[in-house]
Design a protein around this motif. Structure first.
Motif, PDB file in Angstrom:
ATOM      1  N   CYS A  86       0.836  -1.197   0.000  1.00 37.66           N
ATOM      2  CA  CYS A  86       0.000   0.000   0.000  1.00 37.66           C
ATOM      3  C   CYS A  86       0.872   1.248   0.000  1.00 37.66           C
ATOM      4  O   CYS A  86       2.009   1.212   0.465  1.00 37.66           O
ATOM      5  CB  CYS A  86      -0.884   0.046   1.240  1.00 37.66           C
ATOM      6  SG  CYS A  86      -2.120  -1.253   1.368  1.00 37.66           S
ATOM      7  N   THR A  87       0.307   2.323  -0.501  1.00 41.64           N
ATOM      8  CA  THR A  87       0.928   3.636  -0.380  1.00 41.64           C
ATOM      9  C   THR A  87      -0.066   4.583   0.262  1.00 41.64           C
ATOM     10  O   THR A  87      -1.284   4.379   0.179  1.00 41.64           O
ATOM     11  CB  THR A  87       1.376   4.204  -1.738  1.00 41.64           C
ATOM     12  OG1 THR A  87       0.217   4.348  -2.583  1.00 41.64           O
ATOM     13  CG2 THR A  87       2.401   3.316  -2.407  1.00 41.64           C
ATOM     14  N   LEU A 131       0.254  12.331  12.982  1.00 38.21           N
ATOM     15  CA  LEU A 131       0.849  11.143  12.394  1.00 38.21           C
ATOM     16  C   LEU A 131      -0.280  10.249  11.868  1.00 38.21           C
ATOM     17  O   LEU A 131      -1.146   9.808  12.628  1.00 38.21           O
ATOM     18  CB  LEU A 131       1.673  10.377  13.427  1.00 38.21           C
ATOM     19  CG  LEU A 131       2.362   9.116  12.909  1.00 38.21           C
ATOM     20  CD1 LEU A 131       3.406   9.464  11.847  1.00 38.21           C
ATOM     21  CD2 LEU A 131       3.016   8.368  14.073  1.00 38.21           C
ATOM     22  N   VAL A 132      -0.275  10.020  10.564  1.00 44.70           N
ATOM     23  CA  VAL A 132      -1.267   9.161   9.914  1.00 44.70           C
ATOM     24  C   VAL A 132      -0.593   7.815   9.664  1.00 44.70           C
ATOM     25  O   VAL A 132       0.470   7.747   9.052  1.00 44.70           O
ATOM     26  CB  VAL A 132      -1.757   9.776   8.594  1.00 44.70           C
ATOM     27  CG1 VAL A 132      -2.780   8.866   7.919  1.00 44.70           C
ATOM     28  CG2 VAL A 132      -2.318  11.170   8.817  1.00 44.70           C
ATOM     29  N   THR A 133      -1.231   6.746  10.155  1.00 41.71           N
ATOM     30  CA  THR A 133      -0.654   5.407  10.041  1.00 41.71           C
ATOM     31  C   THR A 133      -1.592   4.526   9.225  1.00 41.71           C
ATOM     32  O   THR A 133      -2.786   4.429   9.519  1.00 41.71           O
ATOM     33  CB  THR A 133      -0.440   4.781  11.429  1.00 41.71           C
ATOM     34  OG1 THR A 133       0.398   5.645  12.192  1.00 41.71           O
ATOM     35  CG2 THR A 133       0.212   3.410  11.321  1.00 41.71           C
ATOM     36  N   LEU A 134      -1.041   3.883   8.206  1.00 37.75           N
ATOM     37  CA  LEU A 134      -1.781   2.940   7.369  1.00 37.75           C
ATOM     38  C   LEU A 134      -1.332   1.540   7.738  1.00 37.75           C
ATOM     39  O   LEU A 134      -0.159   1.204   7.612  1.00 37.75           O
ATOM     40  CB  LEU A 134      -1.500   3.223   5.883  1.00 37.75           C
ATOM     41  CG  LEU A 134      -2.095   2.264   4.869  1.00 37.75           C
ATOM     42  CD1 LEU A 134      -3.614   2.280   4.917  1.00 37.75           C
ATOM     43  CD2 LEU A 134      -1.603   2.608   3.477  1.00 37.75           C
ATOM     44  N   ASN A 135      -2.255   0.736   8.237  1.00 39.38           N
ATOM     45  CA  ASN A 135      -1.984  -0.661   8.575  1.00 39.38           C
ATOM     46  C   ASN A 135      -2.651  -1.555   7.538  1.00 39.38           C
ATOM     47  O   ASN A 135      -3.825  -1.380   7.239  1.00 39.38           O
ATOM     48  CB  ASN A 135      -2.557  -1.006   9.958  1.00 39.38           C
ATOM     49  CG  ASN A 135      -1.958  -0.148  11.048  1.00 39.38           C
ATOM     50  OD1 ASN A 135      -0.759  -0.179  11.281  1.00 39.38           O
ATOM     51  ND2 ASN A 135      -2.789   0.644  11.693  1.00 39.38           N
ATOM     52  N   PHE A 136      -1.913  -2.531   7.011  1.00 42.21           N
ATOM     53  CA  PHE A 136      -2.488  -3.444   6.017  1.00 42.21           C
ATOM     54  C   PHE A 136      -1.922  -4.831   6.199  1.00 42.21           C
ATOM     55  O   PHE A 136      -0.986  -5.053   6.899  1.00 42.21           O
ATOM     56  CB  PHE A 136      -2.238  -2.951   4.590  1.00 42.21           C
ATOM     57  CG  PHE A 136      -0.810  -2.689   4.252  1.00 42.21           C
ATOM     58  CD1 PHE A 136      -0.048  -3.667   3.637  1.00 42.21           C
ATOM     59  CD2 PHE A 136      -0.209  -1.464   4.541  1.00 42.21           C
ATOM     60  CE1 PHE A 136       1.273  -3.427   3.304  1.00 42.21           C
ATOM     61  CE2 PHE A 136       1.105  -1.218   4.213  1.00 42.21           C
ATOM     62  CZ  PHE A 136       1.853  -2.201   3.603  1.00 42.21           C
ATOM     63  N   ARG A 139      -3.690   3.676  -1.641  1.00 46.20           N
ATOM     64  CA  ARG A 139      -3.695   2.787  -2.814  1.00 46.20           C
ATOM     65  C   ARG A 139      -3.007   1.495  -2.405  1.00 46.20           C
ATOM     66  O   ARG A 139      -1.862   1.508  -1.961  1.00 46.20           O
ATOM     67  CB  ARG A 139      -2.976   3.418  -3.987  1.00 46.20           C
ATOM     68  CG  ARG A 139      -3.065   2.545  -5.211  1.00 46.20           C
ATOM     69  CD  ARG A 139      -2.525   3.196  -6.434  1.00 46.20           C
ATOM     70  NE  ARG A 139      -2.843   2.358  -7.573  1.00 46.20           N
ATOM     71  CZ  ARG A 139      -2.958   2.795  -8.801  1.00 46.20           C
ATOM     72  NH1 ARG A 139      -2.791   4.049  -9.062  1.00 46.20           N
ATOM     73  NH2 ARG A 139      -3.247   1.965  -9.771  1.00 46.20           N
ATOM     74  N   CYS A 140      -3.731   0.386  -2.549  1.00 44.55           N
ATOM     75  CA  CYS A 140      -3.213  -0.932  -2.168  1.00 44.55           C
ATOM     76  C   CYS A 140      -3.422  -1.915  -3.312  1.00 44.55           C
ATOM     77  O   CYS A 140      -4.232  -1.672  -4.209  1.00 44.55           O
ATOM     78  CB  CYS A 140      -3.959  -1.469  -0.940  1.00 44.55           C
ATOM     79  SG  CYS A 140      -3.752  -0.496   0.557  1.00 44.55           S
TER      80      CYS A 140
END
Length: 161
Positions: free
Chosen positions: A43-44, A156-161, A71-72
């Motif tokens: 992901c981005t 702080l924005v965190t994307l977990n996938f 976007r993943c």
């Protein structure tokens, strides 16, 4: 005469090779060629600034919006979390101004306050793998007493996938 015969035989042999079009092969062999693609989950994350327009201060809320783009790879489950920022005070997000030596309380929302516990993240699936834009709303509540200054914070924005 022998010279002529030699040339005639050599010429006939050359003509036979040219007439066949392909050289004679001694044999054939085969092998396999593996073909593979390995798609890994990835992901981005792209963020844009949340800018409040506060040229005139009143007791009316100041609202703003921005987007977070994820976007993943297709069909990837993910969550997006946002922390409380650099100047949080308890549950309140705050911006700080060195000129004014003060804070401005604000918050960010999606459907509810983007906070902690059950409201701390957005859960989604990337579906087709196309970019997904998540709208983020910001609000400064009743800013009538804010001193002039340049107030800033960093979330702080965190994307977990």
């Amino acid at each position: 005469m022998q010279g002529r015969l030699r040339h005639a035989i050599a010429g006939a042999g050359a003509a036979a090779v040219l007439a066949s079009g392909t050289p004679a092969l001694a044999g054939t062999t085969t092998n396999t060629l593996p073909v593979r693609v390995q798609v890994t989950v990835g992901c981005t994350l792209q963020t844009r600034p949340l800018m409040f327009d506060a040229t005139t201060i009143s007791n009316q809320n100041i609202d703003s919006t921005t987007t977070i783009t994820v976007r993943c790879t297709p069909n990837t489950d993910f969550t997006v979390e946002i922390d409380k920022g650099l100047y949080a005070n308890g549950i309140n997000r705050r911006m700080f101004s060195t000129e004014a030596n003060g804070y401005v309380t604000y918050d960010v929302y999606r459907d509810n306050v983007w906070g902690t516990g059950q409201t701390k993240n957005v859960t989604a699936n990337s579906g087709s793998g196309l970019p997904l834009e998540i709208t983020l709303f910001g609000r400064i509540t009743k800013p009538g007493t804010i001193k002039a200054g340049d107030y800033k914070d960093t979330l702080l924005v965190t994307l977990n996938f």
